[in-house]
Scaffold this active site. Structure first.
Site, PDB file in Angstrom:
ATOM      1  N   LYS A  30     -13.463  -0.513  15.264  1.00 18.30           N
ATOM      2  CA  LYS A  30     -12.103  -1.059  15.458  1.00 18.30           C
ATOM      3  C   LYS A  30     -11.641  -0.851  16.893  1.00 18.30           C
ATOM      4  O   LYS A  30     -10.988  -1.718  17.478  1.00 18.30           O
ATOM      5  CB  LYS A  30     -11.124  -0.402  14.477  1.00 18.30           C
ATOM      6  CG  LYS A  30     -11.315  -0.890  13.054  1.00 18.30           C
ATOM      7  CD  LYS A  30     -10.496  -0.119  12.034  1.00 18.30           C
ATOM      8  CE  LYS A  30     -10.925  -0.549  10.628  1.00 18.30           C
ATOM      9  NZ  LYS A  30     -10.337   0.249   9.566  1.00 18.30           N
ATOM     10  N   LYS A  86       9.238 -16.426 -11.677  1.00 15.85           N
ATOM     11  CA  LYS A  86       8.438 -15.290 -12.162  1.00 15.85           C
ATOM     12  C   LYS A  86       7.228 -15.776 -12.975  1.00 15.85           C
ATOM     13  O   LYS A  86       7.399 -16.572 -13.901  1.00 15.85           O
ATOM     14  CB  LYS A  86       9.340 -14.380 -13.015  1.00 15.85           C
ATOM     15  CG  LYS A  86       8.659 -13.123 -13.464  1.00 15.85           C
ATOM     16  CD  LYS A  86       9.594 -12.268 -14.307  1.00 15.85           C
ATOM     17  CE  LYS A  86       8.816 -11.138 -14.948  1.00 15.85           C
ATOM     18  NZ  LYS A  86       9.625 -10.433 -15.931  1.00 15.85           N
ATOM     19  N   ASN A 116       0.856  -1.194   0.000  1.00 13.34           N
ATOM     20  CA  ASN A 116       0.000   0.000   0.000  1.00 13.34           C
ATOM     21  C   ASN A 116       0.889   1.240   0.000  1.00 13.34           C
ATOM     22  O   ASN A 116       2.116   1.127  -0.069  1.00 13.34           O
ATOM     23  CB  ASN A 116      -0.943  -0.025   1.206  1.00 13.34           C
ATOM     24  CG  ASN A 116      -0.180  -0.141   2.502  1.00 13.34           C
ATOM     25  OD1 ASN A 116       0.601   0.733   2.851  1.00 13.34           O
ATOM     26  ND2 ASN A 116      -0.356  -1.259   3.200  1.00 13.34           N
TER      27      ASN A 116
HETATM   28  O1  PMT Z   1       2.976   5.904   6.654  1.00 10.83           O
HETATM   29  P1  PMT Z   1       2.360   7.212   6.181  1.00 10.83           P
HETATM   30  O2  PMT Z   1       2.556   7.448   4.716  1.00 10.83           O
HETATM   31  O3  PMT Z   1       2.802   8.369   7.027  1.00 10.83           O
HETATM   32  O4  PMT Z   1       0.776   7.096   6.365  1.00 10.83           O
HETATM   33  C1  PMT Z   1       0.215   7.025   7.644  1.00 10.83           C
HETATM   34  C2  PMT Z   1      -0.952   6.013   7.698  1.00 10.83           C
HETATM   35  C3  PMT Z   1      -2.090   6.477   6.830  1.00 10.83           C
HETATM   36  C4  PMT Z   1      -0.475   4.631   7.232  1.00 10.83           C
HETATM   37  C5  PMT Z   1      -1.374   5.932   9.206  1.00 10.83           C
HETATM   38  O5  PMT Z   1      -1.750   7.206   9.649  1.00 10.83           O
HETATM   39  C6  PMT Z   1      -2.525   4.964   9.406  1.00 10.83           C
HETATM   40  O6  PMT Z   1      -3.679   5.325   9.328  1.00 10.83           O
HETATM   41  N1  PMT Z   1      -2.188   3.672   9.695  1.00 10.83           N
HETATM   42  C7  PMT Z   1      -3.176   2.578   9.794  1.00 10.83           C
HETATM   43  C8  PMT Z   1      -3.706   2.246   8.443  1.00 10.83           C
HETATM   44  C9  PMT Z   1      -4.505   0.982   8.446  1.00 10.83           C
HETATM   45  O7  PMT Z   1      -4.032   0.005   7.982  1.00 10.83           O
HETATM   46  O8  PMT Z   1      -5.648   1.036   9.066  1.00 10.83           O
HETATM   47  P2  PMT Z   1      -6.623  -0.275   9.209  1.00 10.83           P
HETATM   48  O9  PMT Z   1      -7.947   0.318   9.400  1.00 10.83           O
HETATM   49  O10 PMT Z   1      -6.453  -1.229   8.089  1.00 10.83           O
HETATM   50  O11 PMT Z   1      -6.125  -1.004  10.528  1.00 10.83           O
HETATM   51  C10 PMT Z   1      -6.547  -0.608  11.819  1.00 10.83           C
HETATM   52  C11 PMT Z   1      -5.465  -0.896  12.829  1.00 10.83           C
HETATM   53  O12 PMT Z   1      -5.197  -2.299  12.911  1.00 10.83           O
HETATM   54  C12 PMT Z   1      -4.131  -0.225  12.532  1.00 10.83           C
HETATM   55  O13 PMT Z   1      -3.616   0.241  13.743  1.00 10.83           O
HETATM   56  C13 PMT Z   1      -3.287  -1.345  11.941  1.00 10.83           C
HETATM   57  O14 PMT Z   1      -1.906  -1.184  12.237  1.00 10.83           O
HETATM   58  C14 PMT Z   1      -3.849  -2.575  12.649  1.00 10.83           C
HETATM   59  N2  PMT Z   1      -3.785  -3.803  11.829  1.00 10.83           N
HETATM   60  C15 PMT Z   1      -4.453  -3.894  10.656  1.00 10.83           C
HETATM   61  C16 PMT Z   1      -4.416  -5.067   9.931  1.00 10.83           C
HETATM   62  C17 PMT Z   1      -3.630  -6.144  10.408  1.00 10.83           C
HETATM   63  N3  PMT Z   1      -3.559  -7.273   9.733  1.00 10.83           N
HETATM   64  N4  PMT Z   1      -2.979  -6.022  11.563  1.00 10.83           N
HETATM   65  C18 PMT Z   1      -3.035  -4.879  12.279  1.00 10.83           C
HETATM   66  O15 PMT Z   1      -2.427  -4.771  13.345  1.00 10.83           O
END
Ligand code: PMT
Length: 402
Positions: free
Chosen positions: A335, A288, A209
């Site tokens: 969440k 590949k 991403n």
């Molecule tokens: O890195 P930058 O370019 O500065 O951008 C910052 C950001 C947008 C990445 C950051 O501010 C942000 O929002 N990070 C979380 C993005 C995300 O993946 O959100 P989510 O809604 O998918 O996940 C929610 C939470 O669960 C997050 O804290 C994530 O770390 C955690 N998670 C998600 C999926 C997974 N398999 N394991 C996790 O721990």
């Protein structure tokens, strides 16, 4: 006490320049070594001799004069400073700084500086409210400059309104906090995750991403600034590791899961800023994949690291992030509760300057106790400092309950 601290006090040409003499005295009285830079306009209001007498140092007012002390004055002054304070900062000075103009000793010194810079604007109300001045201030804040906002009161032009130099004790207190950072997180072990994860499809392709790691690295820096013992578990990014932070590099969600889970029992706080891939290819091709018409890729879920931390939480403070394109509040709160968090930081990806790979962010904080807090658009470091200050508040509350 500020003994040993080197302060550069820049004074620009406004009537409040006379107040800078008292400000200089406050620093000297507290033990700081103050070097004063006067602009040509400032000298219309206050004599260099006044500052020389109060600071005990020669006054700097000419880019080309040269002094015995430094090989090049503006570079020497900048590199020797623990803090540069401009009080008063005129509209002209703010405009030049915002535009990167360096046409005198003060502005060249500022461009050469990497220490904290504090600006105390003072001017007529209409001038202060002018969009040009406000936009310049906004740009300077985004670049990491600190501002002591002017206050309302009587102005030299005879009118009454905003634009008056902030009280000297307020400017002095702000300067002191920049010079002597708090170490309230000493002894606290904090784990931050940052960046994306990469999920291989074959030896040359992967799923990922847009995360740059900037937000997570800023959280690590803000926590380290306050004395926390910080471990940063980072996906593949190109950022330098913040000073004093221990780094653990990972690539995949599974690797991040293993690293975070093994460190978790020793941690007091976990901030999960990483954008973890939610899916990975069901199998990695060893060679590949050749182009041969359309392709269907079979994906399987990666472990939800944060949900797992929520399940096994002891006394840790857990902070999550949510990057949303719609239903920000509803999705973030879901969440927060599903993953058993104390706080979730929600980025609204539809906002300008928010989310992935930007230098700024616009976030809303949702707390377990139902409180909500919207933060204005600010640099990621400023957002990180706000998050750290909320974590401290949560930890103090927890201590009080115990
Ligand atoms: O890195 P930058 O370019 O500065 O951008 C910052 C950001 C947008 C990445 C950051 O501010 C942000 O929002 N990070 C979380 C993005 C995300 O993946 O959100 P989510 O809604 O998918 O996940 C929610 C939470 O669960 C997050 O804290 C994530 O770390 C955690 N998670 C998600 C999926 C997974 N398999 N394991 C996790 O721990």
């Amino acid at each position: 006490m500020l003994s040993g601290k080197q302060v550069v006090l820049g004074v620009t040409g406004g009537i409040a320049a006379y107040k800078a003499v008292e400000l200089c005295r406050l620093f000297v009285k507290d033990g700081a070594n103050v070097r004063v830079i006067l602009t040509a306009a400032a000298k219309q209001f206050v004599m260099p001799l006044t500052f020389q007498t109060v600071s005990g140092n020669r006054v700097y007012d000419d880019l080309f004069a040269g002094s015995q002390l430094y090989a090049v004055d503006h570079v020497g002054l900048a590199q020797g400073a623990d803090l540069i304070l401009i009080a008063p900062a005129t509209a002209n000075c703010l405009g030049k700084l915002a535009a990167g103009i360096a046409d005198d000793l003060l502005t060249t010194t500022l461009l050469a500086a990497d220490c904290p810079v504090l600006l105390a604007p003072a001017m007529n109300t209409k001038m202060f409210e002018n969009l040009a001045v406000q936009e310049n201030l906004e740009r300077l804040v985004l670049r990491g400059y600190s501002i002591v906002q002017p206050v309302e009161g009587e102005l030299a032009c005879g009118s009454c309104g905003g634009g008056r130099l902030a009280p000297l004790d307020v400017i002095f207190a702000e300067a002191k906090s920049l010079l002597s950072p708090v170490t309230e997180l000493k002894g606290i072990r904090l784990l931050v995750t940052a960046g994306p994860t990469r999920e291989a499809i074959d030896p040359v392709r992967y799923l990922t991403n847009h995360s740059s790691g900037k937000m997570g690295y800023a959280v690590a820096q803000a926590a380290a600034e306050q004395g926390a013992e910080v471990t940063l578990v980072s996906g593949p990014v190109t950022l330098p590791t913040p000073a004093g932070v221990k780094i653990v590099q990972v690539t995949t969600a599974q690797e991040m899961y293993a690293a975070v889970l093994s460190l978790y029992p020793q941690m007091d706080v976990v901030v999960k800023t990483a954008a973890v891939a939610d899916y990975r290819p069901a199998g990695v091709q060893e060679t590949k994949i050749k182009k041969d018409g359309d392709m269907i890729l079979s994906l399987v879920r990666t472990p939800d690291i944060l949900a797992e931390l929520g399940k096994y939480k002891q006394n840790q403070v857990l902070v999550g992030f949510a990057a949303e394109t719609d239903n920000l509040r509803e999705n973030a709160l879901a969440k927060l509760f599903r993953k058993n968090l104390e706080l979730i930081v929600a980025n609204d990806l539809t906002e300008d300057g928010a989310g992935f790979n930007t230098d700024t962010n616009v976030v809303k904080l949702y707390f377990k106790d139902g409180q909500e807090k919207q933060l204005a658009r600010m640099s990621k470091l400023a957002v990180a400092r706000e998050i750290i200050s909320e974590i401290k508040r949560i930890m103090n509350i927890a201590k009080e309950i115990l």
